[in-house]
Design a protein around this motif. Structure first.
Motif, PDB file in Angstrom:
ATOM      1  N   LEU A   1      40.408   2.219  75.963  1.00 29.43           N
ATOM      2  CA  LEU A   1      40.048   2.542  74.637  1.00 29.43           C
ATOM      3  C   LEU A   1      40.924   3.682  74.089  1.00 29.43           C
ATOM      4  O   LEU A   1      41.050   4.905  74.895  1.00 29.43           O
ATOM      5  CB  LEU A   1      38.518   2.999  74.489  1.00 29.43           C
ATOM      6  CG  LEU A   1      37.518   2.059  74.921  1.00 29.43           C
ATOM      7  CD1 LEU A   1      36.089   2.531  74.814  1.00 29.43           C
ATOM      8  CD2 LEU A   1      37.672   0.887  74.069  1.00 29.43           C
ATOM      9  N   THR A   2      41.370   3.561  72.767  1.00 29.03           N
ATOM     10  CA  THR A   2      42.214   4.443  72.084  1.00 29.03           C
ATOM     11  C   THR A   2      41.147   5.533  71.746  1.00 29.03           C
ATOM     12  O   THR A   2      40.048   5.115  70.986  1.00 29.03           O
ATOM     13  CB  THR A   2      42.892   4.146  71.153  1.00 29.03           C
ATOM     14  OG1 THR A   2      42.193   3.367  69.908  1.00 29.03           O
ATOM     15  CG2 THR A   2      44.104   3.494  71.623  1.00 29.03           C
ATOM     16  N   LEU A   3      41.242   6.945  71.649  1.00 22.40           N
ATOM     17  CA  LEU A   3      40.193   7.771  71.057  1.00 22.40           C
ATOM     18  C   LEU A   3      39.809   7.751  69.758  1.00 22.40           C
ATOM     19  O   LEU A   3      38.831   7.793  69.292  1.00 22.40           O
ATOM     20  CB  LEU A   3      40.965   9.076  71.292  1.00 22.40           C
ATOM     21  CG  LEU A   3      41.049   9.590  72.979  1.00 22.40           C
ATOM     22  CD1 LEU A   3      41.188  11.036  72.967  1.00 22.40           C
ATOM     23  CD2 LEU A   3      39.814   9.453  73.964  1.00 22.40           C
ATOM     24  N   SER A   4      40.732   7.052  68.911  1.00 22.70           N
ATOM     25  CA  SER A   4      40.426   7.021  67.535  1.00 22.70           C
ATOM     26  C   SER A   4      39.671   5.826  67.245  1.00 22.70           C
ATOM     27  O   SER A   4      39.255   5.707  66.005  1.00 22.70           O
ATOM     28  CB  SER A   4      42.138   6.785  66.772  1.00 22.70           C
ATOM     29  OG  SER A   4      42.655   5.589  67.295  1.00 22.70           O
ATOM     30  N   ILE A  40      27.904  11.766  81.277  1.00 27.19           N
ATOM     31  CA  ILE A  40      28.183  12.573  79.784  1.00 27.19           C
ATOM     32  C   ILE A  40      28.885  13.707  80.201  1.00 27.19           C
ATOM     33  O   ILE A  40      29.945  14.248  79.541  1.00 27.19           O
ATOM     34  CB  ILE A  40      27.109  12.592  79.050  1.00 27.19           C
ATOM     35  CG1 ILE A  40      27.542  12.898  77.485  1.00 27.19           C
ATOM     36  CG2 ILE A  40      26.327  13.837  79.502  1.00 27.19           C
ATOM     37  CD1 ILE A  40      26.752  12.605  76.368  1.00 27.19           C
ATOM     38  N   THR A  41      28.661  14.400  81.262  1.00 25.19           N
ATOM     39  CA  THR A  41      29.457  15.655  81.909  1.00 25.19           C
ATOM     40  C   THR A  41      30.756  15.444  82.064  1.00 25.19           C
ATOM     41  O   THR A  41      31.598  16.256  81.801  1.00 25.19           O
ATOM     42  CB  THR A  41      28.388  16.309  82.925  1.00 25.19           C
ATOM     43  OG1 THR A  41      28.470  15.493  83.943  1.00 25.19           O
ATOM     44  CG2 THR A  41      27.261  17.017  82.427  1.00 25.19           C
ATOM     45  N   ASP A  42      30.938  14.387  82.723  1.00 20.44           N
ATOM     46  CA  ASP A  42      32.462  14.023  83.241  1.00 20.44           C
ATOM     47  C   ASP A  42      33.165  13.615  81.883  1.00 20.44           C
ATOM     48  O   ASP A  42      34.282  14.121  81.546  1.00 20.44           O
ATOM     49  CB  ASP A  42      32.491  12.916  84.074  1.00 20.44           C
ATOM     50  CG  ASP A  42      31.909  13.362  85.374  1.00 20.44           C
ATOM     51  OD1 ASP A  42      31.661  14.328  85.803  1.00 20.44           O
ATOM     52  OD2 ASP A  42      31.292  12.139  86.186  1.00 20.44           O
ATOM     53  N   LEU A  43      32.642  12.890  80.899  1.00 17.57           N
ATOM     54  CA  LEU A  43      33.221  12.722  79.770  1.00 17.57           C
ATOM     55  C   LEU A  43      33.701  13.897  78.853  1.00 17.57           C
ATOM     56  O   LEU A  43      34.699  14.174  78.328  1.00 17.57           O
ATOM     57  CB  LEU A  43      32.588  11.715  78.793  1.00 17.57           C
ATOM     58  CG  LEU A  43      32.728  10.368  79.198  1.00 17.57           C
ATOM     59  CD1 LEU A  43      31.458   9.528  78.499  1.00 17.57           C
ATOM     60  CD2 LEU A  43      34.131   9.756  78.870  1.00 17.57           C
ATOM     61  N   ASP A  67      46.419   8.954  72.714  1.00 20.83           N
ATOM     62  CA  ASP A  67      45.518   9.385  73.691  1.00 20.83           C
ATOM     63  C   ASP A  67      44.538   8.118  74.090  1.00 20.83           C
ATOM     64  O   ASP A  67      43.958   7.466  72.836  1.00 20.83           O
ATOM     65  CB  ASP A  67      44.717  10.473  73.394  1.00 20.83           C
ATOM     66  CG  ASP A  67      45.557  11.658  73.670  1.00 20.83           C
ATOM     67  OD1 ASP A  67      46.513  11.645  74.493  1.00 20.83           O
ATOM     68  OD2 ASP A  67      45.453  12.895  73.325  1.00 20.83           O
ATOM     69  N   PHE A  68      44.201   7.961  75.036  1.00 25.23           N
ATOM     70  CA  PHE A  68      43.059   6.782  75.515  1.00 25.23           C
ATOM     71  C   PHE A  68      42.497   7.248  76.662  1.00 25.23           C
ATOM     72  O   PHE A  68      42.928   8.138  77.400  1.00 25.23           O
ATOM     73  CB  PHE A  68      43.772   5.403  75.886  1.00 25.23           C
ATOM     74  CG  PHE A  68      44.919   5.302  76.982  1.00 25.23           C
ATOM     75  CD1 PHE A  68      44.353   4.897  78.221  1.00 25.23           C
ATOM     76  CD2 PHE A  68      45.951   5.718  76.787  1.00 25.23           C
ATOM     77  CE1 PHE A  68      44.981   4.827  79.313  1.00 25.23           C
ATOM     78  CE2 PHE A  68      46.846   5.769  78.240  1.00 25.23           C
ATOM     79  CZ  PHE A  68      46.394   5.257  79.232  1.00 25.23           C
ATOM     80  N   ILE A  69      41.245   6.599  76.981  1.00 23.64           N
ATOM     81  CA  ILE A  69      40.435   6.680  78.389  1.00 23.64           C
ATOM     82  C   ILE A  69      40.036   5.447  78.826  1.00 23.64           C
ATOM     83  O   ILE A  69      40.154   4.345  77.977  1.00 23.64           O
ATOM     84  CB  ILE A  69      39.440   7.565  78.016  1.00 23.64           C
ATOM     85  CG1 ILE A  69      38.172   6.897  76.830  1.00 23.64           C
ATOM     86  CG2 ILE A  69      39.668   9.038  77.515  1.00 23.64           C
ATOM     87  CD1 ILE A  69      36.741   7.477  76.954  1.00 23.64           C
TER      88      ILE A  69
END
Length: 231
Positions: free
Chosen positions: A136-139, A167-170, A123-125
């Motif tokens: 960015l990979t979540l890890s 931060i709410t969107d994240l 997973d990434f965002i």
């Protein structure tokens, strides 16, 4: 797409690898370095999935350089010498290519990585920063901290940068992916939790207070951790 870098002090060897990489659509060359110090800077500033690393280089050889890295990208050693093969594989290198490297041998080495990546997509965002979207990979994300009109993103390498995200969107995007909001200003990656108390949590050596309105979420997280014996 696999981000890769070449670390080699020989211009002809670097040019050959660059040409090989250009023939594979799933490989993206994001940096080139002629020595370990240049390579280290690239690793600090880029997300690197694969490193083509020469062994015989001035000042610091490739094996010692790889040993020094706390976070090691997948590495394929490239060298004109067979003598280092055993030590290379002890460092869990993906492969060990002898120069001059033919495209056929290069592709055989890379193909196993492409196959593994296809089977284990992480997973990434995408985070917008300085007018660009950064993948960015979540890890690799330790925590997010709300700051004014933006968010501070802190990575496992201790690199940090500011994004215009909310931060709410994240929180919505990261729901169910191992991230916990413990404060109105903080979302943490639970994988990096090393200690906690009733009012504080330690994430990769960063102490963060738990907000009063997030106590229930925090307690649910702690219960989950205790049940699964993660800490």
């Amino acid at each position: 797409m696999i981000n890769c870098i070449i670390v080699d002090d020989e211009p002809l060897a670097m040019s050959l690898l660059e040409n090989h990489i250009s023939k594979i659509d799933d490989l993206k060359l994001v940096g080139k370095a002629q020595n370990a110090m240049q390579a280290y800077k690239t690793l600090q500033n880029q997300t690197v999935d694969l490193m083509f690393l020469d062994i015989q280089m001035p000042h610091l050889n490739g094996i010692d350089f790889l040993k020094s890295l706390p976070q090691k990208p997948r590495t394929i050693f490239t060298t004109a010498y067979r003598d280092f093969a055993i030590e290379g594989f002890e460092l869990e290198a993906v492969d060990y290519l002898l120069k001059p490297i033919t495209f056929e041998r290069f592709f055989k080495s890379v193909e196993r990585i492409l196959r593994t990546t296809a089977d284990h997509t992480e997973d990434f965002i995408l985070i917008k920063t300085e007018g660009m979207h950064r993948k960015l990979t979540l890890s690799e994300i330790v925590y997010f901290e709300s700051q004014g009109n933006g968010i501070k993103v802190v990575l496992v390498t201790n690199e940090s940068f500011i994004s215009k995200s909310k931060i709410t969107d994240l929180e919505q995007t990261l729901s169910g992916k191992g991230f916990v909001r413990i404060h109105r200003s903080f979302i943490i990656n639970s994988s990096f939790v090393t200690a906690f108390s009733n009012n504080e949590i330690v994430v990769n050596n960063h102490k963060i207070a738990v907000g009063r309105s997030y106590k229930q979420e925090f307690e649910t997280f702690i219960s989950s951790v205790s049940r699964n014996k993660l800490l």
